[in-house]
Design a protein around this motif. Structure first.
Motif, PDB file in Angstrom:
ATOM      1  N   VAL A  74      -7.171   0.916   0.984  1.00 49.06           N
ATOM      2  CA  VAL A  74      -7.175   0.617  -0.444  1.00 49.06           C
ATOM      3  C   VAL A  74      -8.468   1.129  -1.085  1.00 49.06           C
ATOM      4  N   PHE A 132       0.831  -1.202   0.000  1.00 53.49           N
ATOM      5  CA  PHE A 132       0.000   0.000   0.000  1.00 53.49           C
ATOM      6  C   PHE A 132       0.868   1.254   0.000  1.00 53.49           C
ATOM      7  N   LEU A 143      -2.246  -1.787  -5.592  1.00 51.11           N
ATOM      8  CA  LEU A 143      -3.405  -1.772  -4.692  1.00 51.11           C
ATOM      9  C   LEU A 143      -4.073  -3.139  -4.623  1.00 51.11           C
ATOM     10  N   ALA A 145      -1.899  -5.231  -2.455  1.00 51.62           N
ATOM     11  CA  ALA A 145      -2.082  -4.841  -1.059  1.00 51.62           C
ATOM     12  C   ALA A 145      -3.379  -5.399  -0.507  1.00 51.62           C
TER      13      ALA A 145
END
Length: 294
Positions: free
Chosen positions: A282, A243, A263, A266
């Motif tokens: 996110v 992230f 993203l 993450a």
């Protein structure tokens, strides 16, 4: 009695005879035990062993149940802290009486955990710095253990929050130097938790340099953290590292496809590790206008 095991433990903890015996016995008593095998009273020997996180029984290869239990508790709390389960960490720390932790390594771990929790949850600076001072001024006076480095990072976080950039920079530079040295020499680690603690140092230092807009250095640290996770097959920090990499990519005007990939990675690791904080971050970043759907 295995006196060599006792001496090896003291040296592994980088404790001088003077530091170990302070408040327990004279240095001469300890020296006679280590060099000549003159065993002190059982009470003194118990206290010396307790301070090093072992028991007299361990000198005869017997386990130390109470120390083992405390160590397991603290290690569990440390992993929860890595996964940002702050309420769980706070609750667990309250069940531990610091006065009942005689072993220096475990005391350092306790003060690091409480200090770092307070640092990342924006508690009063004096509360944060008090816990770190227990490590820096009392328990690791020569600043040779990784807990000193963790205290540096926690102090840096606090000084950043209270807008004292010179002090924050001082502590994070020290942490960065340690990270470089640690990554260059990862063999013969005595503490199996050290690579996780190095990941802690890496993440917060990378985050600090991102806030300073030194994205090149931040990205280098992030990649070092990802490589370390891969090397040790751990995923605790991957959601946060990925992230942070995505946030850096946004600030660096990277290709939106690359940002979305970071993203998505993450988010995947956040779900794997039940890290709801990163899941929310996110979602927010994807919907805040910086990143359009691809």
């Amino acid at each position: 009695m295995n006196i060599e095991k006792f001496v090896a433990r003291r040296k592994a903890l980088k404790l001088s005879q003077m530091t170990l015996c302070k408040g327990i016995c004279t240095q001469a008593t300890l020296s006679k035990f280590e060099r000549n095998g003159r065993i002190p009273s059982l009470s003194i020997l118990h206290r010396l062993c307790d301070r090093m996180g072992m028991t007299v029984d361990e000198l005869n290869q017997d386990p130390a149940p109470s120390i083992v239990i405390i160590r397991k508790q603290l290690n569990t709390i440390e992993r929860d802290l890595m996964m940002e389960n702050y309420l769980k960490v706070q609750s667990a720390l309250k069940t531990i009486d610091e006065a009942q932790i005689p072993a220096i390594p475990l005391r350092m771990q306790f003060f690091y955990l409480r200090g770092m929790l307070n640092a990342v949850t924006n508690k009063k600076p004096d509360e944060v710095l008090f816990d770190f001072s227990q490590i820096l001024d009392e328990l690791d006076e020569k600043h040779q253990t990784i807990f000193t480095q963790l205290a540096y990072v926690g102090s840096g976080i606090t000084y950043t929050r209270i807008n004292q950039p010179a002090r924050a920079d001082f502590f994070f530079k020290k942490a960065h130097e340690f990270i470089n040295a640690a990554l260059a020499d990862q063999e013969n680690e005595e503490d199996s938790n050290n690579y996780l603690r190095i990941l802690t140092l890496i993440f917060y230092t990378a985050n600090y340099y991102a806030t300073k807009k030194n994205f090149e250095l931040s990205d280098q640290l992030i990649q070092a953290g990802v490589d370390l996770c891969s090397q040790y097959h751990v995923t605790y920090y991957l959601p946060r590292l990925k992230f942070l990499a995505a946030e850096n990519a946004v600030h660096e005007d990277a290709d939106k496809t690359d940002i979305h990939q970071l993203l998505d990675e993450a988010l995947a690791f956040a779900r794997l590790n039940h890290n709801q904080v990163i899941e929310l971050r996110v979602a927010a970043l994807k919907n805040n206008g910086y990143v359009s759907n691809v």
